[in-house]
Design a protein around this motif. Structure first.
Motif, mmCIF file in Angstrom:
data_model
loop_
_atom_site.group_PDB
_atom_site.id
_atom_site.type_symbol
_atom_site.label_atom_id
_atom_site.label_comp_id
_atom_site.label_asym_id
_atom_site.label_seq_id
_atom_site.Cartn_x
_atom_site.Cartn_y
_atom_site.Cartn_z
ATOM 1 N N UNK A 20 0.865 -1.131 0.035
ATOM 2 C CA UNK A 20 0.233 -0.004 -0.032
ATOM 3 C C UNK A 20 0.728 1.314 -0.003
ATOM 4 N N UNK A 21 2.149 1.108 0.509
ATOM 5 C CA UNK A 21 3.172 2.243 0.824
ATOM 6 C C UNK A 21 3.530 2.720 -0.850
ATOM 7 N N UNK A 22 3.778 1.605 -1.366
ATOM 8 C CA UNK A 22 4.222 1.955 -2.836
ATOM 9 C C UNK A 22 3.260 2.545 -3.795
ATOM 10 N N UNK A 24 0.415 3.908 -2.970
ATOM 11 C CA UNK A 24 -0.134 5.262 -2.577
ATOM 12 C C UNK A 24 0.961 6.296 -3.118
ATOM 13 N N UNK A 25 2.277 6.048 -2.966
ATOM 14 C CA UNK A 25 3.113 7.149 -3.394
ATOM 15 C C UNK A 25 3.373 7.104 -4.933
ATOM 16 N N UNK A 26 2.986 5.994 -5.735
ATOM 17 C CA UNK A 26 3.206 5.851 -6.943
ATOM 18 C C UNK A 26 2.124 6.794 -7.602
ATOM 19 N N UNK A 28 0.690 9.155 -6.220
ATOM 20 C CA UNK A 28 1.133 10.699 -6.129
ATOM 21 C C UNK A 28 1.958 11.329 -7.109
ATOM 22 N N UNK A 29 2.938 10.300 -7.692
ATOM 23 C CA UNK A 29 3.857 10.916 -8.576
ATOM 24 C C UNK A 29 3.220 10.470 -10.230
ATOM 25 N N UNK A 40 -2.037 22.382 -5.193
ATOM 26 C CA UNK A 40 -2.089 23.034 -3.905
ATOM 27 C C UNK A 40 -0.839 24.254 -3.877
ATOM 28 N N UNK A 42 1.408 24.911 -1.856
ATOM 29 C CA UNK A 42 2.722 24.541 -1.542
ATOM 30 C C UNK A 42 3.822 24.328 -2.555
ATOM 31 N N UNK A 43 3.266 23.409 -3.446
ATOM 32 C CA UNK A 43 3.990 23.066 -4.529
ATOM 33 C C UNK A 43 4.773 24.434 -5.438
ATOM 34 N N UNK B 167 9.741 3.674 -4.632
ATOM 35 C CA UNK B 167 9.461 4.684 -3.552
ATOM 36 C C UNK B 167 10.822 5.336 -3.290
ATOM 37 N N UNK B 240 4.833 14.957 -1.620
ATOM 38 C CA UNK B 240 5.750 13.849 -2.418
ATOM 39 C C UNK B 240 6.153 14.024 -3.749
ATOM 40 N N UNK B 242 7.559 16.427 -4.904
ATOM 41 C CA UNK B 242 8.868 17.116 -5.100
ATOM 42 C C UNK B 242 10.015 16.224 -4.459
ATOM 43 N N UNK B 471 -3.110 -0.076 5.374
ATOM 44 C CA UNK B 471 -3.416 0.485 4.331
ATOM 45 C C UNK B 471 -2.883 1.902 4.292
ATOM 46 N N UNK B 472 -2.216 2.168 3.423
ATOM 47 C CA UNK B 472 -1.510 3.655 3.363
ATOM 48 C C UNK B 472 -2.561 4.610 2.700
#
Lengths: 222, 475
Positions: A20-22, A24-26, A28-29, A40, A42-43, B167, B240, B242, B471-472
């Motif tokens: 789930x970590x991989x 969720x972050x994938x 985002x990219x 947002x 911020x970026x 990641x 993330x 960035x 779950x993230x």
């Protein structure tokens, strides 16, 4: 899992699996089109931060890099146009440095008084203050055997050769020889004319490579 | 062991059990080196306030003690622990058990034997004069080969990863694995095997000592930090998008900071100017790291607290680095204890605290059981926070006093030593405190490993959560 895990120092429970970590972050990219205009503030502000840093970096390098010249060591200076600037060195200053740098001062002492009975003095010495012909030869090639200075005989020690000649441990250039002689002839109350590098070079060229002088040989010179 | 492997719903899977003993060997070695480094740091610190301490024996001469301590810290503690965690993370995120783990065992033994030989060399007077590269020439080739052997499973896990996407923790781990051999062998070539001439040596030495930090130790610390923070919080990292820029910023700009210690030195002005600018540009990297990982502050338990404080120190260290790089500030701080304080802020408060937190997180998962004593974990963290804060503040104080005194020609050298003495006494106390904390870790680790090794390998009940419950979420 939005509930914070309970405190367990012996275990430190995880709240997300690796998969789930991989995932969720994938996400985002991911390069999905942003239909909802969700970006947002911020970026965008980070972009400004980075631009600001790059602007600063460019300005700083422009001001303080000496135009990346390998010869500029002072960050406020700019590369020198048209050849290298030759700095004039005071021969007396150079001579003082050479004299006191574990060369002459080892025997003749910082005071130029030598060691009674072993090393002759330079202060008021007729050899130092006398003709340039002799004193230049002594420093260039060295002096061996008995020598009489101010009425006292010295024969215990030999004066080594300082010039760029065979067997010399010092290999000083003619400039350095001239500088140290100028210093010796004008320090401690001594008051004789300065010696130029040209004078040293002339004698050096005339004599070539030779062994150390003796006092008798020198006495025959003018 | 077998029960853990067959229990598919357990967080600890075959990925961990395959790596268990080789990685515990690395961690075991690293903790022992950390304790030994603490002993030497304490001796070195005592010698600063009491110069006659152990001064009659050449082995304990201050220069050799410091050289040994630095070598042990970098090549004993940081290398062993950092590699263990990098391999573990690459295996877990790669989605399959690490292969070629025998290489790790052989490599670990060779690396640590080489280190012991090198330390004997330093103790008997064979140290080189280059910062972070003091180990004598004759062990360094062996170390390069041994490092290669340890790194093999990491490279295989990266190249053969089964998962979709990558990641940030993986990027940093892989970068560290690949960058060190380049740094280390290039520095050896330029400084030991066929030394470059003149001031170029200072430039190469500065490049290496800064590179060891920005290109190797920093990624080695960031890999577990990027892994553990979202693991514990269960939330995707903010900002993330960035993180890739921050990663490349560190890798590209980090290598140019080498000249920051050459300010005022006999090198062309642009080398120092470029380094100053690079230190400032790195602020972007530090800022993004802070934005990404700020979620780790105040969440989770002791391990994540260690990681969080370490990250704060890491970011603070970057800020201090940028400020002290400037020529006006360097005029006061250069060649003083401020530089030592800065180094400790980065290496101890930053790198070491993150790695300690990561070890507290990883070992239970490698072993399939919790730590022997949770109180020792809490105690160590409290001691480490106290010790690190005291160490950095006291060294900063000593350096500031020293820097101002050195600029005043009327103050004699002996007086400067007297003025810095109270601060250095505090620093010595801090070294003692840190050593005590690391001893607690050693005891706890040995007890835990023994329990996992000697007792039946089946924990009474499954202590970990099931992956299906974890779950993230995007924040």
């Amino acid at each position: 899992m939005s509930t914070p895990p309970h405190s367990d120092p012996g275990l430190e429970q995880a709240a997300a699996s690796d998969e789930s970590l991989l995932a969720a972050h994938e996400k985002l990219l991911g390069k999905k089109p942003d239909d909802q205009a969700n970006y947002r503030l911020l970026p965008l502000s980070l972009l400004f931060v980075f631009s600001g840093l790059i602007f600063f970096a460019g300005t700083y390098l422009n001001l303080y890099s000496g135009h990346f010249d390998p010869h500029v060591y002072n960050e406020h200076a700019l590369p020198h146009k048209g050849g290298v600037e030759v700095v004039k060195i005071d021969p007396r200053e150079l001579g003082k440095k050479l004299f006191n740098n574990a060369a002459c001062n080892t025997c003749h002492q910082v005071t130029g008084l030598g060691q009674p009975g072993i090393y002759p003095p330079l202060v008021g010495s007729e050899w130092v203050l006398g003709t340039e012909e002799r004193v230049i030869r002594i420093v260039l090639y060295g002096l061996q055997g008995k020598v009489t200075v101010k009425g006292t005989d010295y024969s215990a020690a030999a004066m080594p050769s300082f010039g760029k000649v065979a067997g010399s441990g010092f290999n000083w250039s003619d400039d350095k020889i001239a500088a140290v002689l100028t210093y010796v002839r004008s320090e401690w109350g001594n008051n004789a004319a300065a010696i130029t590098a040209a004078q040293v070079a002339a004698i050096h060229a005339k004599e070539g490579d030779r062994k150390a002088w003796t006092a008798e040989e020198l006495a025959k010179l003018p | 062991m077998t029960t853990v492997q067959t229990n598919a719903s357990h967080e600890v899977t075959a990925i961990d059990t395959a790596a268990r003993w080789p990685l515990l060997l690395l961690i075991h070695a690293s903790i022992k080196w950390l304790v030994l480094s603490g002993v030497l740091a304490l001796i070195g610190s005592i010698q600063l306030v009491q110069p006659v301490f152990l001064s009659t024996c050449a082995i304990f001469a201050h220069g050799r003690i410091v050289a040994m301590q630095e070598s042990i810290f970098i090549y004993g503690w940081a290398a062993n622990a950092g590699l263990a965690l990098a391999l573990w993370i690459l295996g877990r995120l790669g989605g399959s058990p690490l292969r070629a783990m025998n290489w790790v065992v052989v490599g670990t033994l060779a690396w640590n034997v080489a280190l012991v030989l090198g330390l004997i060399g330093i103790a008997t007077g064979d140290a080189t004069s280059i910062a972070f590269l003091q180990l004598p020439r004759y062990v360094q080739l062996l170390m390069v080969v041994a490092y290669g052997a340890i790194a093999v499973p990491g490279v295989l896990a990266w190249a053969g990863r089964r998962t979709e996407g990558t990641f940030a923790a993986q990027w940093y781990a892989v970068a560290a694995l690949f960058l060190f051999p380049w740094l280390f062998s290039a520095a050896q070539l330029m400084l030991l095997w066929s030394p470059v001439r003149g001031t170029l040596q200072a430039v190469a030495g500065g490049w290496f000592s800064q590179g060891i930090w920005t290109l190797w130790l920093a990624p080695l610390a960031l890999a577990p930090a990027y892994y553990i923070v979202p693991k514990v919080t269960g939330r995707a990292l903010p900002s993330y998008e960035f993180a890739p820029h921050s990663f490349w910023c560190l890798l590209v700009v980090g290598g140019f900071t080498g000249g920051r210690h050459l300010v005022g030195g006999p090198v062309p002005a642009w080398i120092a100017s470029l380094a100053i600018v690079s230190c400032v540009l790195l602020l972007f990297h530090y800022f993004v790291v802070f934005m990404n990982l700020r979620g780790g502050l105040g969440r989770g338990s002791t391990a994540s607290r260690l990681v969080a404080v370490g990250l704060l120190a890491y970011v603070l260290g970057g800020l201090v680095d940028a400020i002290t790089a400037f020529r006006g500030v360097a005029a006061i701080t250069q060649f003083t204890f401020v530089e030592v304080a800065q180094q400790q802020l980065a290496l101890y408060a930053g790198f070491t605290l993150i790695l300690l937190g990561a070890i507290y997180f990883a070992v239970p998962r490698l072993l399939g059981r919790g730590w022997f004593s949770a109180n020792l974990v809490i105690g160590h963290a409290a001691i480490a926070f106290t010790g690190v804060a005291l160490l950095v503040v006291s060294l900063l104080g000593a350096g500031w006093v020293q820097g101002h005194d050195l600029l005043d020609a009327k103050i004699s050298f002996a007086d400067i030593a007297i003025h810095t003495r109270p601060w250095l006494l505090a620093a010595t106390a801090a070294q003692g405190i840190l050593l005590l904390g690391n001893l607690l870790l050693l005891v706890n680790f040995l007890e835990t490993a023994c329990a996992g090794c000697c007792a039946s390998a089946t924990p009474t009940e499954n202590p970990f959560r099931e992956p299906s419950t974890m779950e993230a979420t995007a924040s």
